[in-house]
Design a protein around this motif. Structure first.
Motif, PDB file in Angstrom:
ATOM      1  N   GLY A 291       0.819  -1.154   0.000  1.00 53.13           N
ATOM      2  CA  GLY A 291       0.133   0.015  -0.188  1.00 53.13           C
ATOM      3  C   GLY A 291       0.935   1.213  -0.122  1.00 53.13           C
ATOM      4  N   PRO A 292       0.262   2.198  -0.564  1.00 51.08           N
ATOM      5  CA  PRO A 292       0.826   3.619  -0.682  1.00 51.08           C
ATOM      6  C   PRO A 292       1.265   4.221   0.710  1.00 51.08           C
ATOM      7  CG  PRO A 292      -1.372   3.975  -1.193  1.00 51.08           C
ATOM      8  CD  PRO A 292      -1.149   2.444  -1.285  1.00 51.08           C
ATOM      9  N   GLY A 293       0.715   3.938   1.737  1.00 51.40           N
ATOM     10  CA  GLY A 293       1.065   4.399   3.159  1.00 51.40           C
ATOM     11  C   GLY A 293       2.290   4.168   3.493  1.00 51.40           C
ATOM     12  N   TRP A 294       2.996   3.120   3.055  1.00 54.14           N
ATOM     13  CA  TRP A 294       4.449   2.678   3.394  1.00 54.14           C
ATOM     14  C   TRP A 294       5.495   3.267   2.941  1.00 54.14           C
ATOM     15  CZ3 TRP A 294       4.442   0.036   8.005  1.00 54.14           C
ATOM     16  CH2 TRP A 294       3.263  -0.823   8.245  1.00 54.14           C
ATOM     17  N   ALA A 295       5.309   4.184   1.701  1.00 55.67           N
ATOM     18  CA  ALA A 295       6.167   4.743   0.870  1.00 55.67           C
ATOM     19  C   ALA A 295       6.926   5.737   1.985  1.00 55.67           C
ATOM     20  CB  ALA A 295       5.471   6.034  -0.328  1.00 55.67           C
ATOM     21  N   GLY A 296       8.222   5.407   2.053  1.00 55.67           N
ATOM     22  CA  GLY A 296       9.021   6.194   2.726  1.00 55.67           C
ATOM     23  C   GLY A 296       9.317   5.789   4.376  1.00 55.67           C
ATOM     24  N   ARG A 297       8.403   4.983   4.705  1.00 59.49           N
ATOM     25  CA  ARG A 297       8.156   4.585   5.957  1.00 59.49           C
ATOM     26  C   ARG A 297       8.127   3.111   6.300  1.00 59.49           C
ATOM     27  NH1 ARG A 297       5.110   8.537   8.824  1.00 59.49           N
ATOM     28  NH2 ARG A 297       4.419   6.681  10.264  1.00 59.49           N
ATOM     29  N   ARG A 298       8.830   2.365   5.282  1.00 61.27           N
ATOM     30  CA  ARG A 298       9.006   0.925   5.348  1.00 61.27           C
ATOM     31  C   ARG A 298       9.825   0.556   6.400  1.00 61.27           C
ATOM     32  NH1 ARG A 298      10.518  -1.738   0.097  1.00 61.27           N
ATOM     33  NH2 ARG A 298      12.392  -1.072   0.398  1.00 61.27           N
ATOM     34  N   PRO A 299       9.178  -0.283   7.505  1.00 61.08           N
ATOM     35  CA  PRO A 299      10.320  -0.751   8.435  1.00 61.08           C
ATOM     36  C   PRO A 299      11.448  -1.634   8.166  1.00 61.08           C
ATOM     37  CG  PRO A 299       7.965  -1.333   8.820  1.00 61.08           C
ATOM     38  CD  PRO A 299       8.016  -0.971   7.627  1.00 61.08           C
ATOM     39  N   PRO A 300      12.592  -1.451   8.668  1.00 66.80           N
ATOM     40  CA  PRO A 300      13.939  -1.860   8.188  1.00 66.80           C
ATOM     41  C   PRO A 300      13.724  -3.560   7.995  1.00 66.80           C
ATOM     42  CG  PRO A 300      14.202  -0.463  10.022  1.00 66.80           C
ATOM     43  CD  PRO A 300      12.777  -0.623   9.852  1.00 66.80           C
ATOM     44  N   GLY A 301      14.185  -3.890   6.697  1.00 71.28           N
ATOM     45  CA  GLY A 301      14.034  -5.323   6.509  1.00 71.28           C
ATOM     46  C   GLY A 301      13.038  -5.972   6.095  1.00 71.28           C
ATOM     47  N   ALA A 302      11.703  -5.066   6.179  1.00 69.54           N
ATOM     48  CA  ALA A 302      10.447  -5.506   5.712  1.00 69.54           C
ATOM     49  C   ALA A 302      10.290  -5.558   4.118  1.00 69.54           C
ATOM     50  CB  ALA A 302       9.265  -4.520   6.240  1.00 69.54           C
ATOM     51  N   ARG A 303       9.675  -6.691   3.579  1.00 72.08           N
ATOM     52  CA  ARG A 303       9.572  -6.372   2.121  1.00 72.08           C
ATOM     53  C   ARG A 303       8.233  -5.568   1.865  1.00 72.08           C
ATOM     54  NH1 ARG A 303      10.728 -12.010  -1.372  1.00 72.08           N
ATOM     55  NH2 ARG A 303      10.789 -10.955  -3.618  1.00 72.08           N
ATOM     56  N   HIS A 304       8.380  -5.039   0.706  1.00 69.98           N
ATOM     57  CA  HIS A 304       7.255  -4.305   0.388  1.00 69.98           C
ATOM     58  C   HIS A 304       6.778  -5.033  -1.077  1.00 69.98           C
ATOM     59  CE1 HIS A 304       4.956  -0.796  -1.678  1.00 69.98           C
ATOM     60  NE2 HIS A 304       4.721  -0.709  -0.504  1.00 69.98           N
ATOM     61  N   LEU A 305       5.490  -4.987  -1.260  1.00 72.58           N
ATOM     62  CA  LEU A 305       4.791  -5.553  -2.390  1.00 72.58           C
ATOM     63  C   LEU A 305       4.341  -4.483  -3.135  1.00 72.58           C
ATOM     64  CD1 LEU A 305       2.476  -8.423  -0.564  1.00 72.58           C
ATOM     65  CD2 LEU A 305       4.829  -8.550  -1.647  1.00 72.58           C
TER      66      LEU A 305
END
Length: 321
Positions: A291-305
């Protein structure tokens, strides 16, 4: 209403197409093309400067043939072997009660027409026509392509109109979202194979997040492909999410956040820390964010779909036993 959808309607340029362009053309994830190249030798005939992939018309024709066979139910390895050997495969019988819904790209100009029809039906608050158009798109093009090239552009256009027109237009967005959700629920699910295979994917919106349509599309696609999935929907409190993970023991957890306000890294940390199983063989889930909410806020090590096709491809790999 501005409903644009750039499609790759022209023949590949002299230098060929990039992997990303071919992926959009065929309605598959770029990671799928790279995996087919690595595993089955379905890579491009030429690479620019010896490094960058450039797919020719012949390469794309080969990929189209493989896509047709996999859509008919043939495993990718067998489909690749069949196409590369120039053989004619035996017909694959579809699962009982299951529609074909093969993932094929929309013809040139078709996406814009389909979007306009759906947008006009939504503006008229014509639920019956919306149902017909949504079901038709899903049947003709398959869920990932229909979602990316028809449903999502219309949802975005309606959202922009609502933002500019105030609450005078919110009824259109609500009705369209309701009918999209209903169409997704009507996509037939394939019973998971009783033999060992993919593990469970647990899908949930982040705490406080109420936008769940994209996650519903992911749940419907996984179920249609026979991959086990549990969908917990919108605004699941953190404590309930942790308890759901502990009780179901999923191989993967997907957290959706539409807004930066709901993308909380602390929730990801709590889910990643959940353990289950017998002592000495404890397990933890793979946690992925979308989702777009994680842009620039992704937790360290978390994979983004990054999209529906990408999410399905990643989850099929992550949950494989």
């Amino acid at each position: 209403m501005d409903l644009t959808g750039d499609l790759l309607s022209k023949a590949p340029p002299e230098g060929g197409l990039t992997t990303g362009a071919v992926a959009r053309l065929l309605g598959v994830a770029p990671t799928t093309l790279r995996s087919w190249d690595r595993r089955y030798g379905l890579g491009p005939a030429a690479r620019e400067d010896g490094r960058h992939r450039r797919w020719t018309a012949a390469d794309i024709a080969t990929l189209r043939a493989v896509c047709r066979l996999t859509s008919a139910g043939l495993p990718p390895a067998e489909a690749a072997r069949t196409v590369l050997a120039g053989e004619t495969p035996a017909p694959v019988a579809p699962a009982p009660g299951r529609a074909s819904r093969a993932p094929v790209p929309l013809p040139p100009g078709r996406a814009r027409r389909e979007c306009r029809g759906l947008a006009r039906a939504a503006a008229r608050l014509d639920g019956r026509t919306m149902d017909e158009l949504l079901t038709g798109a899903l049947d003709r093009y398959g869920l990932p392509v229909a979602w990316d090239e028809v449903i999502m552009p219309v949802l975005h256009a309606v959202g922009r109109r609502w933002e500019s027109a105030g609450e005078r237009y919110v009824e259109v967005e609500h009705l369209l979202s309701w009918h999209v959700s209903g169409a997704l629920r009507r996509v037939p699910a394939q019973p998971p194979s009783p033999s060992p295979g993919a593990g469970l994917s647990l899908l949930a919106c982040a705490p406080g997040e109420t936008h769940s349509l994209a996650l519903e599309a992911l749940a419907a696609t996984l179920a249609h492909r026979g991959l086990p999935v549990s969908m917990f929907g919108a605004a699941l409190p953190a404590e309930a999410l942790v308890e759901a993970v502990r009780r179901t023991g999923p191989d993967a957890v997907v957290l959706w956040a539409q807004s930066p306000d709901t993308a909380a890294g602390g929730t990801v940390d709590r889910v990643e820390a959940v353990e289950w199983g017998v002592r000495g063989a404890r397990r933890r889930p793979a946690v992925l964010v979308a989702g777009p909410g994680w842009a620039g806020r992704r937790p360290p090590g978390a994979r983004h779909l990054s999209g529906l096709a990408h999410a399905v491809d990643v989850l099929a790999t992550v949950t494989a036993r």
